[in-house]
Design a protein around this motif. Structure first.
Motif, PDB file in Angstrom:
ATOM      1  N   LEU A  12       0.643  -1.107   0.120  1.00 34.12           N
ATOM      2  CA  LEU A  12       0.147  -0.001  -0.053  1.00 34.12           C
ATOM      3  C   LEU A  12       0.981   1.333   0.001  1.00 34.12           C
ATOM      4  O   LEU A  12       0.516   2.253  -0.508  1.00 34.12           O
ATOM      5  CB  LEU A  12      -0.852  -0.055   1.339  1.00 34.12           C
ATOM      6  CG  LEU A  12      -1.976  -1.017   1.212  1.00 34.12           C
ATOM      7  CD1 LEU A  12      -2.872  -0.942   2.573  1.00 34.12           C
ATOM      8  CD2 LEU A  12      -3.078  -0.806   0.026  1.00 34.12           C
ATOM      9  N   THR A  13       1.892   1.299   0.747  1.00 35.12           N
ATOM     10  CA  THR A  13       3.070   2.560   0.706  1.00 35.12           C
ATOM     11  C   THR A  13       3.307   2.630  -0.580  1.00 35.12           C
ATOM     12  O   THR A  13       3.520   3.757  -1.206  1.00 35.12           O
ATOM     13  CB  THR A  13       4.241   1.772   1.443  1.00 35.12           C
ATOM     14  OG1 THR A  13       3.810   1.473   2.821  1.00 35.12           O
ATOM     15  CG2 THR A  13       5.314   3.178   1.765  1.00 35.12           C
ATOM     16  N   PHE A  14       3.755   1.709  -1.600  1.00 35.27           N
ATOM     17  CA  PHE A  14       3.860   1.652  -2.650  1.00 35.27           C
ATOM     18  C   PHE A  14       2.925   2.607  -3.792  1.00 35.27           C
ATOM     19  O   PHE A  14       3.217   3.247  -4.640  1.00 35.27           O
ATOM     20  CB  PHE A  14       4.902   0.538  -3.358  1.00 35.27           C
ATOM     21  CG  PHE A  14       6.308   0.537  -2.752  1.00 35.27           C
ATOM     22  CD1 PHE A  14       7.064   1.373  -3.122  1.00 35.27           C
ATOM     23  CD2 PHE A  14       6.537  -0.845  -2.071  1.00 35.27           C
ATOM     24  CE1 PHE A  14       8.647   1.329  -2.530  1.00 35.27           C
ATOM     25  CE2 PHE A  14       8.002  -0.878  -1.585  1.00 35.27           C
ATOM     26  CZ  PHE A  14       8.699   0.078  -1.672  1.00 35.27           C
ATOM     27  N   VAL A  15       1.821   1.647  -3.558  1.00 36.70           N
ATOM     28  CA  VAL A  15       0.836   1.946  -4.341  1.00 36.70           C
ATOM     29  C   VAL A  15       0.416   3.534  -4.238  1.00 36.70           C
ATOM     30  O   VAL A  15       0.116   4.216  -5.041  1.00 36.70           O
ATOM     31  CB  VAL A  15      -0.469   1.103  -3.874  1.00 36.70           C
ATOM     32  CG1 VAL A  15      -1.731   1.607  -4.721  1.00 36.70           C
ATOM     33  CG2 VAL A  15      -0.223  -0.498  -4.597  1.00 36.70           C
ATOM     34  N   SER A  16       0.299   3.856  -2.908  1.00 39.55           N
ATOM     35  CA  SER A  16      -0.175   5.182  -2.704  1.00 39.55           C
ATOM     36  C   SER A  16       0.755   6.307  -3.241  1.00 39.55           C
ATOM     37  O   SER A  16       0.465   7.396  -3.370  1.00 39.55           O
ATOM     38  CB  SER A  16      -0.469   5.362  -1.211  1.00 39.55           C
ATOM     39  OG  SER A  16       0.561   5.194  -0.531  1.00 39.55           O
ATOM     40  N   THR A  17       2.131   5.870  -3.106  1.00 40.88           N
ATOM     41  CA  THR A  17       3.198   6.810  -3.681  1.00 40.88           C
ATOM     42  C   THR A  17       3.490   6.792  -4.997  1.00 40.88           C
ATOM     43  O   THR A  17       4.156   7.530  -5.545  1.00 40.88           O
ATOM     44  CB  THR A  17       4.358   7.081  -2.625  1.00 40.88           C
ATOM     45  OG1 THR A  17       4.996   5.597  -2.645  1.00 40.88           O
ATOM     46  CG2 THR A  17       4.060   7.147  -1.274  1.00 40.88           C
ATOM     47  N   GLY A  18       3.281   5.817  -5.618  1.00 41.71           N
ATOM     48  CA  GLY A  18       3.874   5.226  -6.889  1.00 41.71           C
ATOM     49  C   GLY A  18       5.198   5.143  -6.894  1.00 41.71           C
ATOM     50  O   GLY A  18       6.254   5.305  -7.383  1.00 41.71           O
ATOM     51  N   ALA A  19       5.511   4.748  -5.522  1.00 45.07           N
ATOM     52  CA  ALA A  19       7.081   4.338  -5.280  1.00 45.07           C
ATOM     53  C   ALA A  19       7.901   5.419  -5.189  1.00 45.07           C
ATOM     54  O   ALA A  19       9.392   5.362  -5.343  1.00 45.07           O
ATOM     55  CB  ALA A  19       7.567   3.207  -5.922  1.00 45.07           C
ATOM     56  N   VAL A  20       7.419   6.870  -5.263  1.00 45.96           N
ATOM     57  CA  VAL A  20       8.327   8.085  -5.053  1.00 45.96           C
ATOM     58  C   VAL A  20       8.200   8.478  -3.949  1.00 45.96           C
ATOM     59  O   VAL A  20       7.027   8.548  -3.250  1.00 45.96           O
ATOM     60  CB  VAL A  20       8.085   9.166  -6.292  1.00 45.96           C
ATOM     61  CG1 VAL A  20       8.852   8.643  -7.562  1.00 45.96           C
ATOM     62  CG2 VAL A  20       6.647   9.178  -6.617  1.00 45.96           C
TER      63      VAL A  20
END
Ligand SMILES: Nc1ncnc2c1ncn2[C@@H]1O[C@H](COP(=O)(O)OP(=O)(O)OP(=O)(O)O)[C@@H](O)[C@H]1O
Ligand SMILES: [Mg+2]
Lengths: 350, 265
Positions: free
Chosen positions: A163-171
């Motif tokens: 979810l961390t990566f999904v919500s930030t688009g990994a940036v």
């Protein structure tokens, strides 16, 4: 700090006042038993002091205000989460998801400030609560669905990180309000704010561990789940609460970490669960449950941070840090097992 | 010694009255139309061979199992306990064969497990009143004659007799109406057994009603007023311990008329 060493209630006994004190291996038997209780923590504290002295002698930079406050700040997040981990371990559980939860709380809190323009104190609180919500899911899976804690939190480890990566688009999330920096970078006089946060958590959880119903029941559940149930303790409900508290602490740690680097980093906290578990175990928490203290978790967290800091100061290859910490964990766990055997044998002799 | 005389049971109403209890496990008829009565203040032993149904009966009375048929009255009320906790709430304390102690907690914490005293009530964050519990624990152990040198010591590392003592004191400590003990000395050596028997004796002096399961006939004759005998799930009778010879109990247990070949353990 070491006053409650090894025992949940931290009381000193009053042997000798009671009739029959001499019947059970004499007063020395009791003294020895008491020593065995505190010794694992004393050993960890001793190791901490030895490393402290060694580093002071070996590196001129170690015993400086700048370096020590750096160590304290670095240790604070690990220590805060290690305290929650200790509570979880006391109930004979484990939480592998703390790193993922901390990262999730950090980036979502950061996004609330940057994208939703929430004031930073409010966004911080929401970030902590997001951690608590993730903890609630963990607790529900453990307490109500009856999944093994290892499995329940392994799933959450993936879910939270994903979810961390999904919500930030990994940036990474940048552009946080300047005021937010105070949480991770501020000082109150000479004392770093993260250290004050840590002290607050120590005081609150020290109280919870030793003085409250929740603390008492956590030890009971971890020590003998069936006995706790037969004595009418609603074990499931208390387990849920324990994982919620751990989630809140992970969320808090994540917010402090985000403030430290003035950004929400989706990669934060990879491997943090290992440090937290190591800190708890080094400090005398038993993975079999029923044993562990706040003071132990703090000693463990600082021992780990000293090892990391010392490696940097002494130019030891950074990858050796984890090897050393792994070795220390082995020693701590072996000692726990050895002590357990000794006590069991003694019980059979008497 | 207080006079809790079981001979004039007609005066006091029975603490426990069991009528026609039956219980079946698959193909095994564990209990068949069993009656039992325990008077107030009386100490009663339930004896019988392995598999006779003693533990099953005890479990039904303490809420751990449910009868297929029959009913029982406890302290004058008909009861159907759905859980051990409910039985406890109504005054039946059980000392489980496993003792149900938390090894990592100290004696005081175990005595009060699930029934702690608080300084301040705040749900799960209620603040323990440790001083009060310690004082009460000391008084409780003294009253029950259980000798524990160090109240702050963890249960882990204590001898079997001490553990049994803590478990019995806990059961006795709550103004409970009846204490049920399932083989209280089965795992203990001679000296420890003697200590536990002493504790049970103290309960008698205090007028606490006791129902115990035991295989040790010597112990049964030493400790109880009335012996009830189960055989193959049926209650074959009750005898006053003072009025019966051990050989008769043995033949009731085995169903043999001639018990001469059996030892009196
Ligand atoms: N949960 C169960 N499922 C199936 N059968 C059971 C169960 N509990 C008891 N039984 C059977 O019921 C019968 C009575 O068992 P119980 O444990 O009451 O005997 P007991 O008198 O306590 O024996 P012991 O002296 O060996 O403890 C036995 O045949 C036993 O196998
Ligand atoms: Mg049995």
């Amino acid at each position: 700090m070491s006053s409650s060493a090894g025992r949940p209630d931290g009381r000193t006994g009053d042997f000798g006042k009671q009739p029959g004190a001499a019947a059970v291996g004499g007063p020395w038997g009791l003294v020895r038993r008491r020593l065995a209780d505190v010794i694992s923590q004393v050993a960890a504290l001793g190791a901490l002091l030895v490393i402290f002295v060694l580093l002071s002698l070996l590196s001129p930079n170690f015993l400086t205000y700048n370096n020590l406050s750096e160590v304290v700040v670095e240790a604070a997040v690990t220590a805060i989460i290690a305290i929650g981990m200790t509570l979880v371990i006391v109930t004979a559980g484990i939480d592998l998801s703390v790193g993922g939860i901390a990262a999730l709380a950090g980036v979502l809190g950061a996004m609330l400030m940057v994208d939703a323009h929430l004031s930073w104190p409010l966004a911080t609180v929401v970030g902590v609560l997001i951690g608590g919500a993730a903890g609630l899911v963990n607790g529900g899976l453990v307490g109500w669905v009856k999944l093994a804690p290892f499995i329940a939190t392994l799933g959450m480890m993936g879910v939270a990180r994903g979810l961390t990566f999904v919500s930030t688009g990994a940036v990474a999330v940048y552009g946080l309000p300047v005021g937010f920096n105070v949480l991770g970078q501020g000082y109150a006089g000479p004392i770093p704010i993260p250290a004050i946060c840590l002290i607050g958590v120590i005081v609150i959880f020290g109280f919870i561990f030793t003085r409250t119903k929740l603390g008492r029941y956590s030890y009971a559940i971890g020590s003998n789940h069936e006995a706790a149930r037969l004595m009418g303790i609603p074990a499931s409900r208390y387990l849920v609460l324990v994982y919620v508290l751990q989630g809140l602490l992970a969320g808090f740690g994540g917010m402090i970490a985000a403030s430290r680097v003035s950004s929400g980093q989706p990669n934060f906290g990879v491997g943090l669960e290992l440090d937290a578990i190591a800190a708890a175990v080094i400090g005398g928490a038993s993975l079999f449950g029923g044993q562990g203290t706040v003071s132990g978790a703090i000693i463990g967290a600082f021992l780990i941070q000293f090892i990391r800091n010392g490696s940097v100061l002494l130019n030891v290859n950074i990858y050796w840090q984890d090897v050393i910490i792994g070795l220390v964990v082995w020693i701590a766990v072996s000692w726990d097992q050895f002590r357990r055997q000794r006590i069991t044998e003694r019980a059979h002799v008497t | 010694m207080e006079q809790m005389n079981s001979q004039d049971a007609s005066v006091t109403e029975p603490m426990l009255k069991v009528e026609g209890i039956s219980k079946r496990f698959g193909g095994v008829q564990a209990l068949q139309d069993v009656d039992l009565q325990v008077d107030t203040g009386e100490h009663v032993a339930l004896v019988g061979d392995n598999g006779a149904g003693k533990s099953t009966l005890v479990k039904i009375l303490t809420g751990a199992e449910h009868a297929d048929d029959g009913s029982f009255w406890f302290a004058g009320e008909e009861r159907h306990f759905r859980s051990p906790l409910e039985a406890r709430r109504h005054g039946i304390e059980t000392v489980y064969q496993t003792l149900a102690l938390a090894d990592h907690l100290d004696v005081v914490a175990n005595l009060f497990l699930g029934r702690e005293r608080y300084l301040l009530r705040l749900g799960p964050f209620s603040v323990l009143n440790r001083a009060a519990m310690k004082t009460e624990a000391r008084a409780l152990l003294e009253r029950t004659g259980v000798q524990i040198p160090d109240l702050g010591a963890m249960i882990m590392g204590m001898s079997g007799g001490q553990r049994q003592g803590v478990a019995i004191a806990r059961a006795a400590g709550w103004g409970s109406k009846m204490i049920v003990l399932d083989e209280p000395t089965a795992a203990l050596g001679v000296q420890e057994t003697a200590k536990v028997e002493e504790i049970i004796h103290t309960l008698k002096d205090q007028g606490v009603t006791v129902l115990m399961v035991s295989h040790n006939l010597r112990q049964v004759f030493d400790l109880v007023d009335t012996i009830w005998v189960l055989r193959h799930g049926r209650m074959v009778g009750a005898r006053k311990a003072a009025e019966v010879r051990p050989q008769e109990i043995v033949s009731m247990i085995t169903g043999a008329d001639d018990a001469s070949g059996l030892e009196f353990a």
